[in-house]
Motif scaffolding. Sequence first.
Motif, mmCIF file in Angstrom:
data_model
loop_
_atom_site.group_PDB
_atom_site.id
_atom_site.type_symbol
_atom_site.label_atom_id
_atom_site.label_comp_id
_atom_site.label_asym_id
_atom_site.label_seq_id
_atom_site.Cartn_x
_atom_site.Cartn_y
_atom_site.Cartn_z
ATOM 1 N N HIS A 114 0.871 -1.266 -0.102
ATOM 2 C CA HIS A 114 0.078 0.025 -0.006
ATOM 3 C C HIS A 114 0.954 1.253 0.029
ATOM 4 C CE1 HIS A 114 -3.371 -2.430 0.245
ATOM 5 N NE2 HIS A 114 -3.520 -2.658 1.559
ATOM 6 N N ARG A 115 2.008 1.450 0.716
ATOM 7 C CA ARG A 115 2.716 2.264 0.724
ATOM 8 C C ARG A 115 3.438 2.602 -0.902
ATOM 9 N NH1 ARG A 115 7.738 2.067 5.225
ATOM 10 N NH2 ARG A 115 9.221 3.389 3.907
ATOM 11 N N TYR A 116 3.792 1.592 -1.384
ATOM 12 C CA TYR A 116 4.218 1.912 -2.701
ATOM 13 C C TYR A 116 3.269 2.427 -3.760
ATOM 14 C CZ TYR A 116 6.304 0.647 -7.494
ATOM 15 O OH TYR A 116 7.183 0.889 -8.444
ATOM 16 N N ALA A 117 1.844 1.716 -3.501
ATOM 17 C CA ALA A 117 0.874 2.174 -4.578
ATOM 18 C C ALA A 117 0.329 3.426 -4.213
ATOM 19 C CB ALA A 117 -0.361 1.167 -4.256
ATOM 20 N N ALA A 118 0.358 4.050 -2.986
ATOM 21 C CA ALA A 118 0.082 5.510 -2.665
ATOM 22 C C ALA A 118 1.144 6.220 -3.149
ATOM 23 C CB ALA A 118 0.402 5.524 -0.957
ATOM 24 N N ARG A 119 2.425 6.220 -3.425
ATOM 25 C CA ARG A 119 3.148 6.969 -4.339
ATOM 26 C C ARG A 119 2.957 6.876 -5.879
ATOM 27 N NH1 ARG A 119 9.089 5.506 -1.540
ATOM 28 N NH2 ARG A 119 8.351 5.802 0.753
ATOM 29 N N HIS A 120 2.400 5.641 -6.213
ATOM 30 C CA HIS A 120 2.404 5.374 -7.817
ATOM 31 C C HIS A 120 0.868 4.925 -7.881
ATOM 32 C CE1 HIS A 120 6.585 5.644 -8.082
ATOM 33 N NE2 HIS A 120 6.848 5.076 -7.096
ATOM 34 N N PRO A 121 -0.205 5.919 -8.013
ATOM 35 C CA PRO A 121 -1.492 5.211 -8.031
ATOM 36 C C PRO A 121 -2.077 4.369 -9.039
ATOM 37 C CG PRO A 121 -1.359 7.783 -7.807
ATOM 38 C CD PRO A 121 0.026 7.427 -7.969
ATOM 39 N N GLY A 122 -1.253 4.203 -10.040
ATOM 40 C CA GLY A 122 -1.641 3.237 -11.037
ATOM 41 C C GLY A 122 -1.192 1.821 -10.695
ATOM 42 N N VAL A 123 -0.297 1.839 -9.828
ATOM 43 C CA VAL A 123 0.185 0.437 -9.444
ATOM 44 C C VAL A 123 -1.088 -0.592 -9.126
ATOM 45 C CG1 VAL A 123 1.409 -0.901 -7.687
ATOM 46 C CG2 VAL A 123 2.469 0.998 -8.857
ATOM 47 N N ARG A 124 -0.963 -1.905 -9.518
ATOM 48 C CA ARG A 124 -2.076 -2.641 -9.140
ATOM 49 C C ARG A 124 -1.356 -3.714 -8.126
ATOM 50 N NH1 ARG A 124 -2.705 -5.915 -14.262
ATOM 51 N NH2 ARG A 124 -0.394 -5.131 -14.540
ATOM 52 N N ILE A 125 -2.356 -4.400 -7.204
ATOM 53 C CA ILE A 125 -2.049 -5.418 -6.370
ATOM 54 C C ILE A 125 -2.899 -6.269 -6.439
ATOM 55 C CG2 ILE A 125 -1.723 -5.689 -3.720
ATOM 56 C CD1 ILE A 125 -1.368 -2.809 -3.422
ATOM 57 N N HIS A 126 -2.522 -7.454 -6.451
ATOM 58 C CA HIS A 126 -3.001 -8.803 -6.440
ATOM 59 C C HIS A 126 -2.783 -9.599 -5.258
ATOM 60 C CE1 HIS A 126 -3.900 -9.570 -11.158
ATOM 61 N NE2 HIS A 126 -4.464 -8.320 -10.707
ATOM 62 N N ALA A 127 -3.911 -9.566 -4.456
ATOM 63 C CA ALA A 127 -3.588 -10.874 -3.319
ATOM 64 C C ALA A 127 -3.860 -12.123 -3.814
ATOM 65 C CB ALA A 127 -4.474 -10.284 -2.162
ATOM 66 N N CYS A 128 -2.762 -13.246 -3.911
ATOM 67 C CA CYS A 128 -3.004 -14.314 -4.347
ATOM 68 C C CYS A 128 -3.119 -15.630 -3.419
ATOM 69 C CB CYS A 128 -1.731 -14.659 -5.431
ATOM 70 S SG CYS A 128 -1.777 -16.333 -6.309
ATOM 71 N N HIS A 129 -4.233 -15.879 -3.152
ATOM 72 C CA HIS A 129 -4.485 -16.741 -2.089
ATOM 73 C C HIS A 129 -4.164 -18.219 -2.490
ATOM 74 C CE1 HIS A 129 -6.152 -13.452 0.115
ATOM 75 N NE2 HIS A 129 -7.077 -13.104 -0.798
ATOM 76 N N VAL A 130 -3.316 -18.847 -1.787
ATOM 77 C CA VAL A 130 -3.259 -20.269 -2.099
ATOM 78 C C VAL A 130 -4.153 -21.194 -1.516
ATOM 79 C CG1 VAL A 130 -0.730 -19.938 -2.718
ATOM 80 C CG2 VAL A 130 -1.432 -20.849 -0.500
ATOM 81 N N ASP A 131 -4.901 -20.735 -0.375
ATOM 82 C CA ASP A 131 -5.900 -21.386 0.421
ATOM 83 C C ASP A 131 -7.165 -21.176 0.034
ATOM 84 O OD1 ASP A 131 -4.118 -22.969 2.509
ATOM 85 O OD2 ASP A 131 -3.428 -20.769 2.810
ATOM 86 N N SER A 132 -8.300 -21.773 0.325
ATOM 87 C CA SER A 132 -9.431 -21.546 -0.211
ATOM 88 C C SER A 132 -10.162 -20.333 0.686
ATOM 89 C CB SER A 132 -10.539 -22.813 0.026
ATOM 90 O OG SER A 132 -10.617 -23.457 0.858
ATOM 91 N N VAL A 133 -9.793 -20.023 1.866
ATOM 92 C CA VAL A 133 -10.182 -18.979 2.451
ATOM 93 C C VAL A 133 -9.017 -18.209 3.072
ATOM 94 C CG1 VAL A 133 -12.339 -20.300 3.394
ATOM 95 C CG2 VAL A 133 -10.274 -20.320 4.634
#
Length: 376
Positions: A114-133
């Motif tokens: 989030h700190r990096y994305a706040a400086r670069h608003p176009g940056v995307r973040i994917h939270a990749c979950h290897v578990d089902s929850v």
Amino acid sequence: MDRERPVIAVLTSGVALGVHVPGLLLARRLDESGVPVRVDVLERCLPADKRERIPASKRSFHRDFRVALAGQRLSRGNTTALEDDEVERLLREWEADRVDLLVLLSGFWLPAAHRYAARHPGVRIHACHVDSVLSPSFTSAAAGVPAARRAAGTFRDIWLLEEHAGGVARTIPVSPAPPVAWSRRAPRYLVHGGGWGMGTYAGRSQEMSRHGLALDIVVYEPADVTGTDPDGGAGRPIDGHRYFMLDPDWHPWHDTGFPPFGRIRRDGTADFRRGRHHHDAFHLTREATAVVSKPGGGTLMDSLAAATPVVLLEPFGEHEAVNARLWERLGFGISYDAWADSGWSRALLEPLHHNLLRARGRAASYSDLLIEETTR
């Protein structure tokens, strides 16, 4: 690295190989397709004293599953404070590489992301979950997601074990090799406790051994192996079984290669090797009749890739309990107790293999989806 093209940063955590190895696999699949990618391991940004305590914690968790479960509960309130100077150095590296997508396999990365994305608003973040929850790192005190980022569409949850059409929606490809045909699989069973060697696998392997089953056992430390002989032959099974282990002197924050893995000789030594395209332990999963393990997300990803059923041991926390229920519901796995009650039936496992085989072909490749996005 091609600095003319934006880079994808894959952010893993070395305290859980079920998180780290899928991240390495994703990075390898992207790199093979010419997509610029880098891998960053959370523990490199930890204070040195915290990082140095990790091996001792792993040994404690391995030796007593109750300690591991207690430690997991405590981690929910953990903010896993990273060294500010290290985070700032990393953010400058991301800026130099023009990183425009952060793929997080651990929720403990979210504050830095989030700190990096706040400086670069176009940056995307994917939270990749290897578990089902949500796993504990994504439910920790550190893992909040600003509502504005979700609303703007720059944050996205990627669920690898999302149930879909009688299988799972997507996965990260492990190997281009097709699954081994059921008729060609030797009646051997791969038994392990994940990267930290946790859970009830050791006691269960003793029970299976007493019933005459041939086992490939992944141990955590040399003391776990019985029947070694300093003067014995290197190639013969120990107590009728084959034993393997990760190099105990290696830790994921040392480098971004796959874990050094090898078979233990009768004299107690091992020849550790490292796969270039995937983790070496996957060869055992491909050839096994079943994997006997706690239901970690990485184990289930290997199960799908190899079309190898899972005999489900006691889970490490509620997220793994949900994983187990999913694998049973889809017909990909069976509880250890149910399998034991069947008389250790190999025939009972064959339909599970065929269910996995069908589902494997229907699961989308997350790496392919990212490759398509970067080449549009």
